[in-house]
Scaffold this active site. Sequence first.
Site, mmCIF file in Angstrom:
data_model
loop_
_atom_site.group_PDB
_atom_site.id
_atom_site.type_symbol
_atom_site.label_atom_id
_atom_site.label_comp_id
_atom_site.label_asym_id
_atom_site.label_seq_id
_atom_site.Cartn_x
_atom_site.Cartn_y
_atom_site.Cartn_z
ATOM 1 N N HIS A 64 0.975 -1.001 0.010
ATOM 2 C CA HIS A 64 -0.027 -0.004 -0.013
ATOM 3 C C HIS A 64 0.827 1.261 -0.009
ATOM 4 C CE1 HIS A 64 0.269 0.017 4.471
ATOM 5 N NE2 HIS A 64 0.260 1.278 4.322
ATOM 6 N N ASP A 110 0.230 -7.586 1.505
ATOM 7 C CA ASP A 110 0.784 -6.033 1.778
ATOM 8 C C ASP A 110 2.241 -5.880 1.912
ATOM 9 O OD1 ASP A 110 0.307 -3.401 1.820
ATOM 10 O OD2 ASP A 110 0.031 -3.326 4.153
ATOM 11 N N GLY A 122 3.217 6.936 7.658
ATOM 12 C CA GLY A 122 4.761 6.943 7.550
ATOM 13 C C GLY A 122 5.315 6.011 8.080
ATOM 14 N N ASN A 123 5.106 5.317 9.166
ATOM 15 C CA ASN A 123 5.577 4.070 9.619
ATOM 16 C C ASN A 123 5.216 2.787 8.722
ATOM 17 O OD1 ASN A 123 5.198 5.089 13.001
ATOM 18 N ND2 ASN A 123 7.047 4.226 12.419
ATOM 19 N N SER A 124 4.402 2.903 8.002
ATOM 20 C CA SER A 124 4.199 1.789 7.304
ATOM 21 C C SER A 124 5.401 1.325 6.220
ATOM 22 C CB SER A 124 3.192 2.153 5.878
ATOM 23 O OG SER A 124 1.927 2.150 6.698
#
Lengths: 288, 184
Positions: free
Chosen positions: B44, B73, B142-144
């Site tokens: 994503h 993901d 933003g951690n993804s």
Amino acid sequence: MNGLQSLSNDLALAVERAGRAVFAVNGRARLGSTGVHWRPGLVVTADHTVHVDEEVTITGPDGRALTARVAGRDPTIDVAVLKVDAPGVAVADVADSDAVRVGHIVLALGAGPRASWGVVSSMGEGRMFHLDLTLYPGFSGGPLVDPQGRVVGINTSGASRHWQLAIPAAAVNRVVDELQRRGRIPRAYLGVSTQPVRLPEPVRQRLNLDQQTAVIVVEVQSGSPAAAAGLTIGDVIVSLGATRITDPTDLKSTLRPDRVGESITASVLRGGEPRDLQLTVGERPRRS
Amino acid sequence: MNALIDIAALAEQLRRVTVEVTDAGELLGSGVLWPAGCVVTNAHVVRRPEATLRLVDGRCLRARVLARDAEADLALLGVPGTGLPAATLAEPDTVRIGSFVAAVGHPLGVRGALSTGIVCAIGPIERNGRSWIQADLHLAPGNSGGPLADAAGSIVGLNSRAAGPLALAVPMSVVTRFVHAARV
């Protein structure tokens, strides 16, 4: 291995150890809660999570479903005790909760086990632990665990809207002791209804009271311990024994099950004048 | 006290292997420098065929998406150039409940932010759902795609999303399976 890795191993081991005595409790419709095998055959959980009055299904750490019976409750500290035959399930290693200090690292366990961590943030009324950690849904009734895997309290998110709390093990022990001694948990009873009241400044100064508020008696039940002690409507209760009474919750939390039969001094103001009354804590008549 | 000093060193170690994934100046998320010249992130995070990776030393590299698995993901990007640092990978499925974990990423555009916590549970969060490493640790957008590492700094999962105060990370076993399949 560095200090952090060793801490990490300790925490994982603590979860593993304490998790052996953790039950899933299905005492309410939607969300289950957690319980701790406190003493052989006795599982402690949070009272507010047990909506049924008799039989409760609980699931052990090995996945076995067992039928437990509600053996007693102490809603004043949000503790319920369930009786169950659970051979082969480990009993929690309960530690001295008086040794717990603000800033200590603690773990909260939910059935599964699941775990969160944080520190003891402050000490509340009756040495209730205020926690800086997340109690996830279903964690209520589960153990608060030290980094050695010993149980120092029972977590509850039901007792306060603002705090994550834990009931110290010492308070849980008192309730369980009462249950084992009497075969039930009595409900302490005075027989008064009260409302909070602000103490007028001149009265506070004259009597050297440092509390801002107290409770005023608005009802005295006939034949009750309060009536026998001569307490009357309009009396302002300032303290009970060594405990300051600043609102009706203070009164409720002072009346622990183990105080039934105890004689305590109530400091009251009657017409603005202080007087001490000797009260014998009674037991709430049981519903027949 | 030693444990606290070790956390600072761990943060430095993780920042070196965490990249910013951007596109046309917009921060999309984080990624991990994987061994053998590639970057793993969340599917994503990279919706286009290419993205720009910003390393901790400020270098920017253009990278091409080699494989995507929307269901897991996960996405794999090929990085040109050699001599890049690479993350140390933990053995799959060795993480224990209660053990210390740390996440590094760029939550809300804050570069290289560290969050710490413990493993709360391993498994699905809903009935019949996929399995996650559930960490008692704070994540933000933003951690993804950033690393979830153990106390030794080895990667145990890839941060994917938050469920309230709980961080959900794709377990290492799923990530390595995806990377192996993508490289064949």
